[in-house]
Design a protein around this motif. Sequence first.
Motif, PDB file in Angstrom:
ATOM      1  N   VAL A 116       0.856  -1.188   0.000  1.00 33.96           N
ATOM      2  CA  VAL A 116       0.000   0.000   0.000  1.00 33.96           C
ATOM      3  C   VAL A 116       0.888   1.233   0.000  1.00 33.96           C
ATOM      4  CG1 VAL A 116      -1.727   1.303   1.302  1.00 33.96           C
ATOM      5  CG2 VAL A 116      -1.829  -1.189   1.283  1.00 33.96           C
TER       6      VAL A 116
ATOM      7  N   THR B 220       0.392   5.630  -0.215  1.00 32.16           N
ATOM      8  CA  THR B 220      -0.517   6.774  -0.227  1.00 32.16           C
ATOM      9  C   THR B 220       0.247   7.954  -0.818  1.00 32.16           C
ATOM     10  OG1 THR B 220      -1.689   5.987   1.726  1.00 32.16           O
ATOM     11  CG2 THR B 220      -1.924   8.324   1.187  1.00 32.16           C
TER      12      THR B 220
ATOM     13  N   ALA C  34     -14.100  10.493  -6.716  1.00 33.01           N
ATOM     14  CA  ALA C  34     -12.906  10.472  -5.873  1.00 33.01           C
ATOM     15  C   ALA C  34     -12.556  11.875  -5.382  1.00 33.01           C
ATOM     16  CB  ALA C  34     -11.725   9.869  -6.637  1.00 33.01           C
TER      17      ALA C  34
ATOM     18  N   ARG D 160     -10.481  10.438  -2.045  1.00 31.42           N
ATOM     19  CA  ARG D 160      -9.485   9.392  -2.294  1.00 31.42           C
ATOM     20  C   ARG D 160      -9.791   8.645  -3.592  1.00 31.42           C
ATOM     21  NH1 ARG D 160      -8.098   5.848   2.691  1.00 31.42           N
ATOM     22  NH2 ARG D 160      -7.032   7.795   3.124  1.00 31.42           N
TER      23      ARG D 160
ATOM     24  N   VAL E  75      -8.526   5.243  -5.468  1.00 31.81           N
ATOM     25  CA  VAL E  75      -7.848   3.994  -5.113  1.00 31.81           C
ATOM     26  C   VAL E  75      -7.611   3.168  -6.368  1.00 31.81           C
ATOM     27  CG1 VAL E  75      -8.046   1.853  -3.780  1.00 31.81           C
ATOM     28  CG2 VAL E  75      -8.915   4.007  -2.835  1.00 31.81           C
TER      29      VAL E  75
ATOM     30  N   ARG F 264      -6.406  -0.637  -7.488  1.00 31.61           N
ATOM     31  CA  ARG F 264      -6.155  -2.007  -7.048  1.00 31.61           C
ATOM     32  C   ARG F 264      -5.661  -2.799  -8.255  1.00 31.61           C
ATOM     33  NH1 ARG F 264     -10.419  -0.472  -3.816  1.00 31.61           N
ATOM     34  NH2 ARG F 264     -10.050  -0.813  -1.600  1.00 31.61           N
TER      35      ARG F 264
ATOM     36  N   TRP G 101      -9.963   1.124 -10.688  1.00 30.92           N
ATOM     37  CA  TRP G 101      -9.982   2.413 -10.000  1.00 30.92           C
ATOM     38  C   TRP G 101     -11.323   2.579  -9.293  1.00 30.92           C
ATOM     39  CZ3 TRP G 101      -5.588   5.220  -9.845  1.00 30.92           C
ATOM     40  CH2 TRP G 101      -4.620   4.986 -10.831  1.00 30.92           C
TER      41      TRP G 101
ATOM     42  N   GLU H 164     -13.088   6.389  -2.737  1.00 34.47           N
ATOM     43  CA  GLU H 164     -13.351   6.050  -1.344  1.00 34.47           C
ATOM     44  C   GLU H 164     -13.244   7.304  -0.501  1.00 34.47           C
ATOM     45  OE1 GLU H 164     -10.915   2.913   0.189  1.00 34.47           O
ATOM     46  OE2 GLU H 164     -11.624   1.476  -1.293  1.00 34.47           O
TER      47      GLU H 164
ATOM     48  N   GLY I 279      -7.882   2.321   2.259  1.00 33.72           N
ATOM     49  CA  GLY I 279      -7.707   2.302   0.808  1.00 33.72           C
ATOM     50  C   GLY I 279      -6.303   1.937   0.427  1.00 33.72           C
ATOM     51  N   ALA I 280      -6.085   1.727  -0.853  1.00 32.25           N
ATOM     52  CA  ALA I 280      -4.793   1.304  -1.342  1.00 32.25           C
ATOM     53  C   ALA I 280      -3.974   2.413  -1.972  1.00 32.25           C
ATOM     54  CB  ALA I 280      -4.980   0.174  -2.349  1.00 32.25           C
ATOM     55  N   GLY I 281      -4.525   3.573  -2.150  1.00 33.08           N
ATOM     56  CA  GLY I 281      -3.788   4.687  -2.733  1.00 33.08           C
ATOM     57  C   GLY I 281      -4.687   5.900  -2.773  1.00 33.08           C
ATOM     58  N   ARG I 282      -4.123   7.088  -2.881  1.00 38.84           N
ATOM     59  CA  ARG I 282      -4.974   8.264  -2.815  1.00 38.84           C
ATOM     60  C   ARG I 282      -4.559   9.280  -3.842  1.00 38.84           C
ATOM     61  NH1 ARG I 282      -5.573  10.964   2.815  1.00 38.84           N
ATOM     62  NH2 ARG I 282      -3.506  11.750   2.507  1.00 38.84           N
TER      63      ARG I 282
END
Length: 121
Positions: free
Chosen positions: A13, A15, A77, A82, A84, A86, A108, A111, A117-120
Amino acid sequence: MLDLHPGDAASAVWTLECTASPLAEGIDVKGPYVQGRPGQRFVYLVWGNVDPDGQFTMFRRAKLMFDGVDGQVLAEAVAAGRLVARLGLTDVKGLPLRAAVRPPLVTWSAESATGAGAGRA
């Protein structure tokens, strides 16, 4: 460079702090780790080796392409706080993912910035 993760980790993960700005043709995402011109923005996912002295040497990289994000998802988003991504980290041969990465290799979603979450962006 952000948080190194072992290549055989079950998950990873990151961010990334980003900003979103409206454009005539959509939303532009910018930030210290975002590369490319408007409409062609991406974030690198870099694969490498770390030697015993801690020196990192890149051997492969992938581009997570923002042009593959559906406009509605990107707008959601921005509102939620955010974006995300995946994705699996290996290709069909089991090698580290490389080249330009777009759906269906990446999914994509939007969130809440206060949720997991996995990224922002």
